[in-house]
Scaffold this active site. Structure first.
Site, PDB file in Angstrom:
ATOM      1  N   GLU A  92      -0.727  17.493 -12.140  1.00  0.00           N
ATOM      2  CA  GLU A  92      -0.919  16.463 -11.108  1.00  0.00           C
ATOM      3  C   GLU A  92      -0.021  15.252 -11.366  1.00  0.00           C
ATOM      4  O   GLU A  92       0.527  14.659 -10.435  1.00  0.00           O
ATOM      5  CB  GLU A  92      -2.386  16.009 -11.062  1.00  0.00           C
ATOM      6  CG  GLU A  92      -3.283  16.987 -10.330  1.00  0.00           C
ATOM      7  CD  GLU A  92      -2.875  17.171  -8.873  1.00  0.00           C
ATOM      8  OE1 GLU A  92      -2.594  16.167  -8.196  1.00  0.00           O
ATOM      9  OE2 GLU A  92      -2.811  18.328  -8.423  1.00  0.00           O
TER      10      GLU A  92
ATOM     11  N   CYS B 227       3.406  23.249  13.798  1.00  0.00           N
ATOM     12  CA  CYS B 227       2.086  23.143  14.437  1.00  0.00           C
ATOM     13  C   CYS B 227       1.587  24.456  15.046  1.00  0.00           C
ATOM     14  O   CYS B 227       0.397  24.762  14.926  1.00  0.00           O
ATOM     15  CB  CYS B 227       2.099  22.023  15.471  1.00  0.00           C
ATOM     16  SG  CYS B 227       2.500  20.419  14.739  1.00  0.00           S
TER      17      CYS B 227
ATOM     18  N   CYS C 194      -5.948  19.347  16.643  1.00  0.00           N
ATOM     19  CA  CYS C 194      -5.158  18.265  16.031  1.00  0.00           C
ATOM     20  C   CYS C 194      -4.700  17.305  17.128  1.00  0.00           C
ATOM     21  O   CYS C 194      -3.949  17.663  18.017  1.00  0.00           O
ATOM     22  CB  CYS C 194      -3.957  18.854  15.305  1.00  0.00           C
ATOM     23  SG  CYS C 194      -2.854  17.581  14.685  1.00  0.00           S
TER      24      CYS C 194
END
Ligand code: SF4
Length: 344
Positions: A35, A197, A206
C-alpha cells in the site's frame, strides 16, 4: 450490502486482479508495504520492487532492524523516499510498542508515520477483513463519478461527503474483496481519462456516465484568483486622428505588438481619463486606464514609434483589447472624463 457493492463484487470475481504478489499471502506486513509503494506508483512498477523488498526483508522485525541505507537502497528508483523512511520508522515503533506486529486497531495503525485514514482502512480490510472504507485516488474517482459529486475533493466538505459515500457502500461481508474491487475498477475501467463506461458493472446507475460527462468528476482544483495589475495607456494625440503607437519590447506583455505606450505610474496627474480596459492574462489580470495626453516633447526611438491614423493603425498588429480601444477612439466613441479636455 447495497447494489453498488454487490455488482462490484460480482465483477471483481471475474475481472478483478487476483494474482498480485501481496495477495499471496495477504498478511498485514506485506499489504502494508504494498500500500505504501502504491501510494504514488502504478501496480506494474510496484510488483518488481515489492518482490525484491519482501525477499530481502520478509518480516516486520527484519525491516525494523535493517539499516536505513539498506531500506533506501531497496526503495531506490521508486521515488518519494519519505515513504521508505516513514515505513522504516513505523516498523521500529511496531517492534518497540506492538510486539513486532502491525497493530490490528485502526487508531494505533493510523498513528504510525506514513499511514493515513485510507491506507489504514486498506491494510485492515485487505489483510484482516475488518470493515473500513477506503478513499484512495481510485475509489475517490469512482465515487465522485458514480454520484456526480460537485466540488473539488480538496475541499473539506467535499472530502467529508466522499468519506460518507465510501462508508455507505462498504459492505459488512467480503470487505477485502470489495476494497480490492473498487481499487481495481478505478485502475482498469474507471480510468482518469476515457473510462470504459459501457463495460462498467455500475454503469446503469452511474450519474456521471448517464449525464454524458464522467470525466468532469472529480472536479479539478479551482484556478487560484489571478492578481490584478494596474497600468496606464498613454494616448498621445497630435491631431484628432493621429495617435502615437509604439512597438512593444519582445519580452513582456503583448511582446512585439503595437500599442499606445504603457506606463506603470501616472506621468501627469491632470490628464483626462478614458474607461478602463480590462484584460485577463494567464497569470494576472490587467486593468489599463487610458490617459489622453498632448504630444510628448521627444520621441525616444523613431523606428519603434509611429504617429498613426486609422488606416496606418489597421495595418499594424495590435492586441485585441487595444485594437478595440483604438477603433473606438478613431470613431469618437471614447468618453473622456475631465479634469480638462485636451486640445491638439
Ligand atoms: Fe466510472 Fe463510467 Fe463506471 Fe461511472 S460508469 S463508475 S464513470 S467507469
Amino acid at each position: 450490502m447495497d447494489d453498488f457493492a454487490r455488482r462490484l463484487l460480482r465483477w471483481h470475481a471475474r475481472h478483478g486482479r487476483h494474482d498480485l504478489p501481496w495477495q499471496h499471502p495477504p498478511d498485514p506486513y506485506r499489504v502494508w508495504v504494498s500500500e505504501i509503494m502504491l501510494q504514488q506508483t502504478r501496480v506494474a512498477t510496484v510488483i518488481g520492487y515489492f518482490e525484491r523488498f519482501v525477499a530481502a526483508l520478509p518480516t516486520l522485525p527484519d525491516l525494523a532492524r535493517a539499516d536505513e541505507d539498506r531500506v533506501l537502497a531497496l526503495w531506490a528508483g521508486l521515488g518519494y523516499y519519505s515513504r521508505a523512511r516513514n515505513l522504516h520508522r513505523a516498523a521500529k515503533i511496531c517492534l518497540e510498542r506492538h510486539g513486532g506486529e502491525l497493530p490490528a486497531g485502526f487508531d494505533d495503525l493510523v498513528a504510525l508515520p506514513g499511514i493515513g485514514r485510507s491506507t489504514a482502512g486498506a491494510i485492515l480490510s485487505l489483510s484482516r477483513g475488518q470493515r473500513h472504507p477506503i478513499l484512495d485516488g481510485n475509489a475517490k474517482r469512482v465515487l465522485a463519478r458514480f454520484h456526480a459529486l460537485a466540488g473539488w475533493p480538496g475541499k473539506a466538505s467535499v472530502q467529508r461527503r466522499l468519506w460518507e459515500l465510501a462508508d455507505t457502500h462498504t459492505p459488512e461481508r467480503e470487505v477485502a474483496a470489495y476494497t480490492q474491487a473498487i481499487m481495481d475498477l478505478g485502475a482498469t475501467v474507471c480510468t482518469p481519462r476515457a473510462p470504459a463506461c459501457p463495460d462498467c458493472p455500475v454503469g446503469a446507475d452511474c450519474r456521471g456516465f448517464q449525464a454524458g460527462n464522467p470525466e468532469a468528476y472529480p472536479r479539478r482544483r479551482p484556478a487560484p484568483a489571478r492578481p490584478q495589475r494596474h497600468a496606464y495607456l498613454l494616448v498621445y494625440r497630435r491631431a484628432p486622428d493621429q495617435l502615437l503607437l509604439e512597438k512593444r519590447p519582445p519580452a513582456g506583455i503583448w511582446g512585439g505588438l503595437w500599442s499606445p505606450p504603457l506606463a506603470e505610474t501616472e506621468p501627469v496627474t491632470a490628464a483626462p481619463r478614458g474607461p478602463q480596459i480590462r484584460h485577463g492574462f494567464t497569470h494576472f489580470k490587467l486593468n489599463l486606464t487610458p490617459l489622453l495626453l498632448p504630444p510628448p516633447s521627444s520621441i525616444m526611438d523613431a523606428t519603434e514609434t509611429r504617429w498613426c491614423g486609422p488606416e496606418q493603425a489597421a495595418e499594424l498588429g495590435l492586441p485585441r483589447p487595444i485594437q478595440r480601444f483604438v477603433e473606438d477612439y478613431y470613431a469618437g466613441n471614447i468618453q473622456w472624463q475631465e479634469p480638462f479636455t485636451a486640445s491638439s
